[in-house]
Every structure is written in structure tokens, then in C-alpha cells.
Design a protein around this motif. Structure first.
Motif, PDB file in Angstrom:
ATOM      1  N   PHE A  75      40.862  55.063 101.527  1.00  0.00           N
ATOM      2  CA  PHE A  75      40.532  56.231 102.338  1.00  0.00           C
ATOM      3  C   PHE A  75      40.243  57.476 101.497  1.00  0.00           C
ATOM      4  O   PHE A  75      39.826  58.494 102.032  1.00  0.00           O
ATOM      5  CB  PHE A  75      41.691  56.533 103.302  1.00  0.00           C
ATOM      6  N   ALA A  76      40.459  57.383 100.207  1.00  0.00           N
ATOM      7  CA  ALA A  76      40.226  58.538  99.335  1.00  0.00           C
ATOM      8  C   ALA A  76      38.850  58.499  98.690  1.00  0.00           C
ATOM      9  O   ALA A  76      38.462  59.453  98.024  1.00  0.00           O
ATOM     10  CB  ALA A  76      41.308  58.599  98.249  1.00  0.00           C
ATOM     11  N   VAL A  77      38.120  57.410  98.867  1.00  0.00           N
ATOM     12  CA  VAL A  77      36.812  57.268  98.228  1.00  0.00           C
ATOM     13  C   VAL A  77      35.777  56.931  99.292  1.00  0.00           C
ATOM     14  O   VAL A  77      36.102  56.567 100.420  1.00  0.00           O
ATOM     15  CB  VAL A  77      36.842  56.171  97.139  1.00  0.00           C
ATOM     16  N   ARG A  78      34.520  57.030  98.894  1.00  0.00           N
ATOM     17  CA  ARG A  78      33.429  56.744  99.813  1.00  0.00           C
ATOM     18  C   ARG A  78      32.400  55.851  99.128  1.00  0.00           C
ATOM     19  O   ARG A  78      32.413  55.675  97.925  1.00  0.00           O
ATOM     20  CB  ARG A  78      32.748  58.039 100.279  1.00  0.00           C
ATOM     21  N   ARG A  79      31.542  55.281  99.940  1.00  0.00           N
ATOM     22  CA  ARG A  79      30.385  54.512  99.501  1.00  0.00           C
ATOM     23  C   ARG A  79      30.755  53.419  98.497  1.00  0.00           C
ATOM     24  O   ARG A  79      31.562  52.557  98.799  1.00  0.00           O
ATOM     25  CB  ARG A  79      29.337  55.464  98.939  1.00  0.00           C
TER      26      ARG A  79
END
Length: 216
Positions: free
Chosen positions: A89-93
Motif C-alpha cells: 500500500f506504500a507503493v504504486r504501479r
């Protein structure tokens, strides 16, 4: 000439909520599976995995080995998987995909280590040698408990959580960011207007680090 309305036609609530609802369900499932799986692995790894007897002074004494003694891999990978579960949940893509893959691999590795440890007698042999004082001592009457397979089942739940994250993670919200729960950006908070004719407004502007002489 006909009248054309500029007001957008409202969409059915079910159509608007379909994707967010599916994302919430997959998110809840992944969290439940990952947390439950890690808990099962950590608890079952501390249980007795193998039992047997060792010959000491013409007699025999019982020996046993806990899962953490047989192999520390499931415990270590469960901790890695638990960290990866929340890091999703702390990163994207691309970062989210990589972390989700790490989560799945942690579960797969822990399950494999638990299954291999179910038939391992090295830990019991080492315990028998310690008790008897004979480095060549071996365990007799070797038996294994159900706990290695319980550990493997918990690791499989971590693997499922990783697969959920890989499949549905793109629709999950990320921590932080300027987004509300609906996924739309929050409106920037407008700076309060300073009235140069009011001394209290001037003091408040100075407290905020603004130049009250520069009108907006």
C-alpha cells in the motif's frame, strides 16, 4: 432546432460502484489471507515437528525438535511476507507489482521449506548427539507431527495473498498522496485572505510566514 442539455446523465449506482467494490473485496481478502497465513506460520513453526528416542547409557531417552530448530526459513519468509503485505500500500504501479511478487514468493518459499522440513531428521540427530555425548548418535523411532504441514498451509495463504495483490493490486488505494477514498484529488486548501486594514489579519499573516504587503 432541438434543445440539448449540458447536464450529464447520471449513471446507475451499481455501475459506478462495481470497480471500487471489487477492489475493496480483493483488498480485504488479501489482508485477511496474508495476516492469517503469517500468524499460522509463526505459531506453528514454534511447535514440535519431529520426535524420536536416543540411546544413552544402555537406555533410551525421548528427543524432540521444534520447527524453528529444523528450519528457520518459514519463520523468516513469513516475516518478509508480512512486511511486503503492508508495503504493497506504500507503493504504486511497478513498485506495487514487485512487492506483490515478493509477497507471493515468500509464501511459496515458506511452504516448500516446511514440506521439506517435515521429513528432515538432522535436527533430531543433532539433539541425540548432544544428549548422548556421541557425535555419531542417531535417532531411533523417528516420527513427525502434523505441524510442518500446518506451517505449509499457512504459507499457502501468504502465497494466495500475493496472487491477489498481483491480480487486483492496481485497483487498490495507496497510503498517503493527495487522494480521498473516492480516488479523486483533494482540493488544495485556499490561503486565507488578508485584509491590510485589519491589524489582526496582518499579525496572522506574519505568523504564517506570509508577506501581508503582497496582495493576492
Amino acid at each position: 432546432m432541438g434543445y440539448v442539455s449540458a447536464v450529464p446523465v447520471p449513471q446507475p449506482r451499481a455501475a459506478r460502484a462495481a470497480v471500487p467494490t471489487g477492489g475493496r473485496r480483493s483488498l480485504a481478502a488479501a489482508l485477511l489471507l496474508g495476516a492469517l497465513g503469517a500468524t499460522v506460520v509463526l505459531l506453528s513453526a514454534g511447535q514440535i515437528w519431529a520426535e524420536g528416542t536416543a540411546s544413552v547409557g544402555g537406555g533410551s531417552v525421548p528427543v524432540e525438535a521444534a520447527g524453528s530448530t529444523v528450519t528457520g526459513v518459514p519463520t523468516a519468509l513469513a516475516i518478509v511476507g508480512l512486511a511486503a503485505l503492508f508495503a504493497v500500500f506504500a507503493v504504486r504501479r511497478t513498485g506495487r507489482t514487485l512487492v506483490a511478487a515478493l509477497l507471493a514468493l515468500s509464501g511459496a518459499g515458506a511452504a516448500l521449506a516446511a514440506v521439506l522440513g517435515a521429513s528432515d531428521s538432522a535436527a533430531l540427530d543433532a539433539e541425540a548427539a548432544r544428549i548422548s555425548g556421541d557425535t555419531a548418535a542417531a535417532v531411533a523411532g523417528l516420527t513427525h507431527t502434523i505441524w510442518p504441514y500446518v506451517t505449509a498451509a499457512g504459507a499457502a495463504l501468504i502465497l494466495l495473498a500475493g496472487l491477489f495483490a498481483l491480480r487486483f493490486g492496481k485497483s487498490w488505494p495507496a497510503m498517503g498522496g493527495r487522494y480521498e477514498r473516492s480516488g479523486t484529488p483533494r482540493a488544495d486548501r485556499k490561503a486565507p485572505t488578508t485584509d491590510p486594514d485589519r491589524p489582526e489579519d496582518l499579525w496572522k499573516a506574519l505568523d504564517r510566514g506570509e508577506d501581508p504587503t503582497q496582495g493576492g
